[in-house]
Design a protein around this motif. Structure first.
Motif, PDB file in Angstrom:
ATOM      1  N   TRP B 210      44.069 -20.256   0.836  1.00 33.76           N
ATOM      2  CA  TRP B 210      44.633 -18.896   0.802  1.00 33.76           C
ATOM      3  C   TRP B 210      45.504 -18.724  -0.430  1.00 33.76           C
ATOM      4  CZ3 TRP B 210      44.975 -14.025   1.482  1.00 33.76           C
ATOM      5  CH2 TRP B 210      46.195 -13.347   1.590  1.00 33.76           C
ATOM      6  N   TYR B 211      46.377 -19.718  -0.689  1.00 38.02           N
ATOM      7  CA  TYR B 211      47.254 -19.627  -1.853  1.00 38.02           C
ATOM      8  C   TYR B 211      46.447 -19.726  -3.159  1.00 38.02           C
ATOM      9  CZ  TYR B 211      51.045 -20.161   1.491  1.00 38.02           C
ATOM     10  OH  TYR B 211      51.897 -19.970   2.537  1.00 38.02           O
ATOM     11  N   ARG B 212      45.422 -20.534  -3.154  1.00 39.37           N
ATOM     12  CA  ARG B 212      44.574 -20.655  -4.352  1.00 39.37           C
ATOM     13  C   ARG B 212      43.994 -19.291  -4.721  1.00 39.37           C
ATOM     14  NH1 ARG B 212      39.142 -21.114  -4.751  1.00 39.37           N
ATOM     15  NH2 ARG B 212      38.291 -22.072  -6.634  1.00 39.37           N
ATOM     16  N   THR B 213      43.525 -18.556  -3.696  1.00 39.00           N
ATOM     17  CA  THR B 213      42.959 -17.231  -3.936  1.00 39.00           C
ATOM     18  C   THR B 213      44.007 -16.318  -4.564  1.00 39.00           C
ATOM     19  OG1 THR B 213      41.747 -17.598  -1.909  1.00 39.00           O
ATOM     20  CG2 THR B 213      41.638 -15.383  -2.797  1.00 39.00           C
ATOM     21  N   ILE B 214      45.233 -16.373  -4.035  1.00 39.76           N
ATOM     22  CA  ILE B 214      46.312 -15.525  -4.574  1.00 39.76           C
ATOM     23  C   ILE B 214      46.573 -15.884  -6.038  1.00 39.76           C
ATOM     24  CG2 ILE B 214      48.789 -15.010  -4.384  1.00 39.76           C
ATOM     25  CD1 ILE B 214      48.516 -15.557  -1.352  1.00 39.76           C
ATOM     26  N   PHE B 215      46.654 -17.194  -6.287  1.00 37.09           N
ATOM     27  CA  PHE B 215      46.980 -17.626  -7.667  1.00 37.09           C
ATOM     28  C   PHE B 215      45.845 -17.295  -8.637  1.00 37.09           C
ATOM     29  CE2 PHE B 215      49.638 -21.017  -5.393  1.00 37.09           C
ATOM     30  CZ  PHE B 215      50.744 -20.191  -5.373  1.00 37.09           C
ATOM     31  N   LEU B 216      44.609 -17.423  -8.172  1.00 40.54           N
ATOM     32  CA  LEU B 216      43.477 -17.103  -9.064  1.00 40.54           C
ATOM     33  C   LEU B 216      43.505 -15.633  -9.459  1.00 40.54           C
ATOM     34  CD1 LEU B 216      40.484 -19.157  -7.606  1.00 40.54           C
ATOM     35  CD2 LEU B 216      41.640 -19.477  -9.786  1.00 40.54           C
ATOM     36  N   ILE B 248      55.130 -12.029  -3.502  1.00 35.62           N
ATOM     37  CA  ILE B 248      55.038 -10.957  -2.493  1.00 35.62           C
ATOM     38  C   ILE B 248      53.982 -11.291  -1.429  1.00 35.62           C
ATOM     39  CG2 ILE B 248      54.342  -8.532  -2.142  1.00 35.62           C
ATOM     40  CD1 ILE B 248      57.070  -8.397  -3.160  1.00 35.62           C
ATOM     41  N   PRO B 249      52.726 -11.567  -1.805  1.00 35.28           N
ATOM     42  CA  PRO B 249      51.757 -11.913  -0.742  1.00 35.28           C
ATOM     43  C   PRO B 249      52.130 -13.199  -0.001  1.00 35.28           C
ATOM     44  CG  PRO B 249      50.762 -12.154  -2.927  1.00 35.28           C
ATOM     45  CD  PRO B 249      52.071 -11.482  -3.119  1.00 35.28           C
ATOM     46  N   GLY B 253      53.190 -13.507   4.399  1.00 34.81           N
ATOM     47  CA  GLY B 253      52.666 -14.396   5.440  1.00 34.81           C
ATOM     48  C   GLY B 253      53.671 -15.417   5.923  1.00 34.81           C
ATOM     49  N   VAL B 254      54.661 -15.700   5.087  1.00 35.19           N
ATOM     50  CA  VAL B 254      55.542 -16.837   5.386  1.00 35.19           C
ATOM     51  C   VAL B 254      56.814 -16.445   6.134  1.00 35.19           C
ATOM     52  CG1 VAL B 254      57.049 -18.518   4.256  1.00 35.19           C
ATOM     53  CG2 VAL B 254      54.676 -18.344   3.577  1.00 35.19           C
ATOM     54  N   VAL B 255      57.508 -15.434   5.627  1.00 37.29           N
ATOM     55  CA  VAL B 255      58.840 -15.132   6.174  1.00 37.29           C
ATOM     56  C   VAL B 255      58.749 -14.686   7.629  1.00 37.29           C
ATOM     57  CG1 VAL B 255      60.932 -13.756   5.872  1.00 37.29           C
ATOM     58  CG2 VAL B 255      59.678 -14.582   3.889  1.00 37.29           C
ATOM     59  N   VAL B 256      57.676 -13.981   7.950  1.00 35.95           N
ATOM     60  CA  VAL B 256      57.559 -13.461   9.310  1.00 35.95           C
ATOM     61  C   VAL B 256      57.485 -14.588  10.357  1.00 35.95           C
ATOM     62  CG1 VAL B 256      55.042 -13.248   9.393  1.00 35.95           C
ATOM     63  CG2 VAL B 256      56.448 -11.626  10.638  1.00 35.95           C
ATOM     64  N   VAL B 257      56.988 -15.739   9.937  1.00 33.77           N
ATOM     65  CA  VAL B 257      56.868 -16.811  10.942  1.00 33.77           C
ATOM     66  C   VAL B 257      58.138 -17.666  11.049  1.00 33.77           C
ATOM     67  CG1 VAL B 257      54.368 -17.000  10.697  1.00 33.77           C
ATOM     68  CG2 VAL B 257      55.824 -18.541   9.403  1.00 33.77           C
ATOM     69  N   ILE B 258      59.057 -17.501  10.088  1.00 34.28           N
ATOM     70  CA  ILE B 258      60.261 -18.364  10.124  1.00 34.28           C
ATOM     71  C   ILE B 258      61.013 -18.242  11.462  1.00 34.28           C
ATOM     72  CG2 ILE B 258      62.523 -18.824   9.064  1.00 34.28           C
ATOM     73  CD1 ILE B 258      61.253 -18.254   6.354  1.00 34.28           C
ATOM     74  N   PRO B 259      61.335 -17.017  11.920  1.00 35.22           N
ATOM     75  CA  PRO B 259      62.060 -16.953  13.199  1.00 35.22           C
ATOM     76  C   PRO B 259      61.241 -17.520  14.366  1.00 35.22           C
ATOM     77  CG  PRO B 259      62.160 -14.860  12.047  1.00 35.22           C
ATOM     78  CD  PRO B 259      61.141 -15.688  11.342  1.00 35.22           C
ATOM     79  N   LEU B 260      59.932 -17.399  14.268  1.00 34.60           N
ATOM     80  CA  LEU B 260      59.095 -17.869  15.373  1.00 34.60           C
ATOM     81  C   LEU B 260      59.027 -19.395  15.450  1.00 34.60           C
ATOM     82  CD1 LEU B 260      56.196 -15.287  15.215  1.00 34.60           C
ATOM     83  CD2 LEU B 260      57.969 -15.423  16.923  1.00 34.60           C
ATOM     84  N   LEU B 261      59.546 -20.073  14.412  1.00 34.02           N
ATOM     85  CA  LEU B 261      59.556 -21.535  14.450  1.00 34.02           C
ATOM     86  C   LEU B 261      60.372 -22.040  15.633  1.00 34.02           C
ATOM     87  CD1 LEU B 261      60.084 -22.359  10.669  1.00 34.02           C
ATOM     88  CD2 LEU B 261      57.960 -22.415  11.953  1.00 34.02           C
ATOM     89  N   SER B 314      63.178  -9.830   1.980  1.00 33.50           N
ATOM     90  CA  SER B 314      62.768 -10.816   0.970  1.00 33.50           C
ATOM     91  C   SER B 314      62.021 -10.157  -0.186  1.00 33.50           C
ATOM     92  CB  SER B 314      61.907 -11.906   1.613  1.00 33.50           C
ATOM     93  OG  SER B 314      60.660 -11.376   1.989  1.00 33.50           O
ATOM     94  N   TYR B 315      61.314  -9.045   0.087  1.00 35.42           N
ATOM     95  CA  TYR B 315      60.622  -8.332  -1.000  1.00 35.42           C
ATOM     96  C   TYR B 315      61.625  -7.869  -2.050  1.00 35.42           C
ATOM     97  CZ  TYR B 315      56.446  -7.917   1.969  1.00 35.42           C
ATOM     98  OH  TYR B 315      55.357  -8.166   2.743  1.00 35.42           O
ATOM     99  N   THR B 316      62.751  -7.386  -1.550  1.00 36.30           N
ATOM    100  CA  THR B 316      63.740  -6.849  -2.510  1.00 36.30           C
ATOM    101  C   THR B 316      64.329  -7.966  -3.367  1.00 36.30           C
ATOM    102  OG1 THR B 316      65.580  -7.097  -0.983  1.00 36.30           O
ATOM    103  CG2 THR B 316      64.409  -5.001  -0.917  1.00 36.30           C
ATOM    104  N   ILE B 317      64.330  -9.162  -2.807  1.00 30.21           N
ATOM    105  CA  ILE B 317      64.899 -10.293  -3.563  1.00 30.21           C
ATOM    106  C   ILE B 317      63.935 -10.744  -4.655  1.00 30.21           C
ATOM    107  CG2 ILE B 317      65.685 -12.699  -3.378  1.00 30.21           C
ATOM    108  CD1 ILE B 317      66.594 -11.905  -0.487  1.00 30.21           C
ATOM    109  N   VAL B 318      62.643 -10.867  -4.303  1.00 30.20           N
ATOM    110  CA  VAL B 318      61.701 -11.410  -5.300  1.00 30.20           C
ATOM    111  C   VAL B 318      61.182 -10.341  -6.254  1.00 30.20           C
ATOM    112  CG1 VAL B 318      60.967 -13.327  -3.849  1.00 30.20           C
ATOM    113  CG2 VAL B 318      59.653 -11.195  -3.814  1.00 30.20           C
ATOM    114  N   ASP B 319      61.248  -9.092  -5.853  1.00 28.66           N
ATOM    115  CA  ASP B 319      60.766  -8.033  -6.741  1.00 28.66           C
ATOM    116  C   ASP B 319      61.828  -6.933  -6.826  1.00 28.66           C
ATOM    117  OD1 ASP B 319      59.494  -6.119  -8.153  1.00 28.66           O
ATOM    118  OD2 ASP B 319      57.606  -6.209  -7.025  1.00 28.66           O
TER     119      ASP B 319
END
Lengths: 712, 325
Positions: B210-216, B248-249, B253-261, B314-319
């Protein structure tokens, strides 16, 4: 970045205790006589008035001390004193409370009085409920929210105390069976027997309603049926003659309960911290619960105040030769601590046993072939692999019966007609339970000939004990009747070749079961095949547990699976499952088949109050004959338990009635440590190989990267 | 941003009421209070009086949603739904049907779950992104093809296989770590190493692809060409520029799962004997314990909503171009 790759290894090495890497226990446990076991399901209740399941009794039976217990070694199962100085003395009274002779007929006996004398110097485990301050007043009986701020377990209280067990504590516990806040599963049953218990519940309810915030001290409310005579003597008065009552006295329901503990846990703020009697027991048995984390592990530690009990000096034939009397006369318990770890899955559980981290284990179906081999004579032994590890096997038939019941109220398979009887008999012959045991239980069971399992009075071995309606006695063994005979019965019942004589439609039998999913498919397919032998169609109505129970209660079933584990080793505890007064439908009893036969019921009433003698055996024989003829159950099988144990565990003997067996076990901890060391040395070459491979990859990668950069 | 956050929190209230209502309806379609009582009281010797007493004591002797016999607001408040749900909005979870304090139970079980979930998450994230960037670096070479093939292979294997295989090899065959169990403090390390490793390996395939696709997708953009033209090394281009612009992408996918950990993992915890929250809900469903089921579903919903809000932040932080209004 490289340090990140090394981090897990460094962490792992830092966590190692200098011993075996895969040892799940602390290094401090080394050399200590600790028994390691597992539990698969957390106990729901640890209050002796509420607990009634095997997974609860495995803890409670070690912690609490009911008046009686089963002899550890003797068979048949024999009750012996535990907290008492002798077996209870029973006096019979008529309806005017006048004494009757010991041999008075049951009809004349209005009350039975059990007089129970306790051994002196029984003492409770260390518990904060008994702690006293410098003035000799209870230290923790008036706790405030501030006092409880940092308290989450009993160990968090700085001080503890103890006191001698009194007869009044046993009476207190009997009264707790009727407590409005406690759901004792035997409250209803005992209310029928213990004089005044039924009204007592109403009295307590009224008292609680009047003062809802106040602690309900049961000592303030007398109960006619349970009274302390002096410090070490109490009496229980029951209605009529109820010889099975003594068996209940071996169960935690009748263990002593100190009012201090009840009052201690009733304080404000305790429940919010999960500090309740249902979670933190206060007993006088050989162990106390020193660690209570049912999500991880439960630890029982030797009660320092326990004394006066010794390893039995006699057993049954063969026990001496088996080394079971080596510790005769030694004070109990023999092991210091018992550690139960939660292991829900069978694979880790089994592997930990093989690695020596559990001292004994049952055998799941997955591991059966690895653990057990059956010789040509049908005798089960451990495999060579187990033998090499010094693992031994013991087997015992459980005091249980697993059966399939016909609903007596069903117009097709139920009822007293000759037609229905022959239909049931035909099905009973066709369903080959020997094959079922062989395929699905790895041979761990014996086909039942009646509801009574071996080891219970009334069970007959050999030719005299077979069900002649299903088996013939051939060459010294029972042989199932032929399928032709079953077909003949089926034809006589009006279903020649499985077709209804009148409608010419195939007969359809409906099985209600909670067995669903892939795991049960093979069993259900096998069952269909059994019905196919008679050209009968079996329709499986799989349902969830709630709906199944509901159907059973309403009698909306035709054929169903059920089972029963003995409460006590008396035939009454099995034969009552077919007593008319116990029918599920209308009476809410335990007779799930709703079987009803007046002659059987009459004999049951006669048999239930008799001592175990030839006259009782004769009546039981007659009752079994009626049952076998009527065939309200397909008798199913009595499961056989297989237990494996390591060579360092001594005095282990299966006892299906007693749950307080841990105090008899002995561990050779030095031998265990030595063998664990032999079996669990870490294999290091994969680590080196992996390290080299990683280094080679990094080097290659770095080279490739540089070449790539240079090419740009 | 504060106004935005307040609005999102207010939106959460009807969502949570809806989730509660749905949980309640689904639970009581399958189970009746009588069934629950029987489950708690056991199979043997259960009398109708005992069932009635249990229901009365646990508050299940009231109408489910609407009390027609009550007056005024009590028609709605004197019901099982109201009594069992209202307190949860102040995070008072009450007691399970076997009498345990649910909040205390969650507190106790949360740490073991986090001891596995957090390292698995962060170590995993680091490895997946690094692996994906390396595949991107060697794109269209044999190494990239081998990497993708490895990912597909790892994706195709069941999670259960990793667990059982890992236990067999690392614990049974090589005796490196305990096969199951848990201990507190530093002692926990030897128990969590294997579940973490298996957790990471189990997700390498899907996540790295998934990340490879984003980076490509990023690597073909103008700013990458500019960076290269400036003479930056390929590693620097990837790890400094491509990674930053692909955040951003990734964050979606990542931040939303942090609380669910916090909620743990059922399979891992069950096989490794980790006393976490993973099995709490399933055990409660099997035990028909409505108290625990409603609390865990409620907590899961709250954490999911929190995850979504955190993602937005987190969007506001990275962008810096993103503004929450």
């Amino acid at each position: 970045m490289k340090w990140l790759f090394c981090l897990p290894l460094l962490l792992l090495l830092s966590a190692c205790d200098g011993g075996l890497w895969n040892n799940p226990y602390p290094a401090a446990d080394k050399g200590r006589p600790i028994y390691y076991s597992a539990f698969t399901e957390r106990p729901k209740h640890l209050d002796p008035a509420q607990a009634y399941s095997e997974n609860e009794y495995i803890f409670l039976a070690q912690i609490y001390q009911p008046p009686l217990q089963y002899h550890y070694l003797k068979r048949p199962y024999t009750l012996v004193p535990q907290a008492t100085s002798a077996m209870p003395v029973v006096h019979y009274l008529d309806k005017d409370n006048r004494p009757l002779p010991d041999d008075a007929p049951a009809g004349q006996v209005a009350f039975s009085v059990y007089e129970i004398h306790l051994r002196p110097n029984l003492r409770y485990q260390p518990h904060p409920a008994f702690a006293l301050d410098a003035q000799g007043k209870p230290e923790y009986q008036a706790l405030t929210a501030k006092d409880l701020r940092n308290i989450y377990a009993l160990n968090d209280f700085k001080h503890s105390g103890t006191r001698e067990v009194s007869a009044a504590d046993y009476v207190y516990q009997i009264k707790r069976l009727a407590h409005p806040d406690i759901h004792s599963p035997i409250a209803g049953l005992m209310a029928e027997y213990i004089v005044g218990l039924k009204d007592y519940a109403a009295m307590l309810q009224k008292a609680q309603k009047a003062h809802p915030a106040a602690f309900l001290n049961l000592h303030d409310y007398p109960l006619e049926g349970a009274q302390a005579v002096d410090e070490h003597t109490y009496r229980i008065k029951v209605y009529g003659k109820y010889p099975q009552f003594v068996y209940w006295l071996a169960m935690p329901f009748f263990a002593p309960m100190p009012v201090e503990a009840d009052r201690f846990y009733a304080q404000d703020g305790m429940r919010e911290k999960n500090l309740t009697l249902d979670w933190w027991p206060a007993g006088s048995g050989p162990y106390y619960l020193s660690e209570n984390n049912p999500n991880q592990r439960m630890v029982l530690t030797k009660n320092p105040n326990f004394s006066g009990e010794f390893y039995p000096a006699e057993g049954e034939a063969g026990d001496r030769e088996a080394g079971l009397l080596v510790d005769a006369g030694k004070p109990l318990p023999l092991i210091e601590q018992v550690v139960f770890s939660l292991d829900k899955e069978t694979i880790p559980y089994w592997n930990k046993f093989l690695q020596g981290y559990y001292d004994a284990s049952g055998i799941s179906s997955d591991s059966f072939d690895q653990a057990v081999q059956v010789n040509v004579g049908g005798e089960a032994n451990v495999t060579d692999e187990m033998n090499a590890q010094g693992i031994t096997l013991s087997t015992s038939v459980a005091t249980s019966t697993m059966y399939m019941g016909f609903n007596w109220l069903d117009p097709v398979v139920g009822g007293d007609s000759e037609r229905a009887r022959k239909l049931r008999r035909a099905i009973a012959i066709a369903i080959d339970f020997e094959e079922f045991i062989s395929i699905f239980a790895n041979g761990r069971g014996i086909a039942a000939q009646s509801p009574i399992p071996p080891g219970i009075f009334g069970y007959r071995d050999g030719e005299a004990g077979i069900n002649r309606y299903v088996y013939d006695w051939v060459n010294g063994a029972p042989k199932r009747k032929t399928i032709e005979e079953a077909r003949r019965f089926l034809a006589e019942a009006g279903y020649p070749n499985g077709l209804d004589e009148k409608t010419r439609q195939p007969l359809v039998i409906y099985l209600d079961t909670t067995a669903t999913g892939v795991g049960n498919k093979s069993r259900l397919d096998w069952l269909r095949k059994q019905f196919d032998k008679l050209n009968l169609q079996l329709v499986v109505r799989s349902t969830d547990y709630n709906r199944f129970q509901d159907k059973i209660r309403k009698g909306d079933t035709q054929l169903f699976y059920f089972g029963w584990n003995a409460d006590y080793p008396d035939p009454e505890n099995f034969l009552f499952l077919l007593h008319g007064a116990q029918a599920k439908v209308g009476k809410g009893g335990e007779n799930a088949a709703n079987y009803s036969n007046p002659e059987y019921d009459r004999l049951f009433e006669q048999m239930k109050n008799m001592p175990n003698n030839t006259a009782r055996q004769k009546i039981i024989d007659d009752m079994l004959e009626i049952l076998r003829r009527d065939s309200p159950w397909l008798w199913g099988h009595h499961p056989k338990d297989y237990v494996l144990r390591h060579s360092w565990l001594y005095n282990s003997k299966p006892n299906k009635m007693a749950n307080n067996n841990l105090k008899y076990l002995r561990i050779d901890a030095a031998q265990r440590d030595e063998l664990r060391k032999q079996w669990n040395q870490p294999v290091l070459w994969p680590l080196w190989l992996g390290g080299f491979a990683l280094a080679a990859f990094i080097w290659w990668f770095w080279r490739a990267l540089r070449q790539r950069e240079e090419a740009r | 941003m504060i106004a935005y956050l307040l609005r999102r929190i207010l939106y959460a209230i009807p969502i949570l009421i809806g989730v509660n209502l749905l949980t309640f309806a689904l639970f009581f379609v399958v189970n009746t209070p009588d069934d629950m009582a029987r489950m708690q009281l056991g199979i043997k010797r259960v009398t109708p009086e005992a069932i009635a007493k249990w229901k009365q004591q646990h508050g299940y002797d009231k109408p489910l949603l609407f009390d027609a016999r009550a007056e005024g607001a009590s028609k709605l408040t004197d019901t099982i739904f109201f009594e069992k749900s209202a307190s949860m909005f102040v995070f008072d979870f009450g007691y399970s049907d076997d009498g345990r304090n649910i909040a205390r139970e969650i507190q106790t079980r949360m740490m073991p779950s986090l001891a596995i979930a957090l390292p698995t998450f962060f170590v995993g994230l680091f490895i997946y992104i690094t692996f994906a960037l390396l595949m991107t670096l060697f794109r269209a070479t044999a190494l990239d093809i081998a990497g993708v093939a490895l990912c597909v292979l790892l994706m195709s294997v069941s999670g259960l296989f990793y667990i059982i295989g890992g236990q067999f090899v690392a614990s049974k065959l090589w005796h490196w770590v305990p096969i199951s169990g848990y201990a507190g403090g530093m002692d926990s390390i030897k128990f969590v190493v294997l579940p973490i490793l298996i957790g990471v390996i189990g997700s390498v395939g899907a996540s790295s692809r998934w990340y490879r696709t984003i980076f490509l997708e990023e690597i073909g953009k103008d700013y990458v060409r500019t960076a290269r033209a400036k003479g930056l090394s390929e590693l620097r281009v990837l790890f400094r520029h491509v990674l930053k612009n692909a955040m951003i992408p990734i964050l979606t996918g990542v931040v939303v799962v942090i609380p669910l950990l916090f909620m743990g993992s059922l399979l891992t915890e069950s096989f490794f004997g980790i006393p976490g929250l993973g099995s709490y809900t399933i055990d409660a469903i099997n035990a028909q314990d409505f108290g625990v089921v409603r609390a865990m579903v409620f907590l899961g919903s709250v954490l999911y909503i929190a995850g979504l809000i955190l993602t937005d932040i987190s969007y506001t932080i990275v962008d810096p171009r993103v503004r929450l209004q």
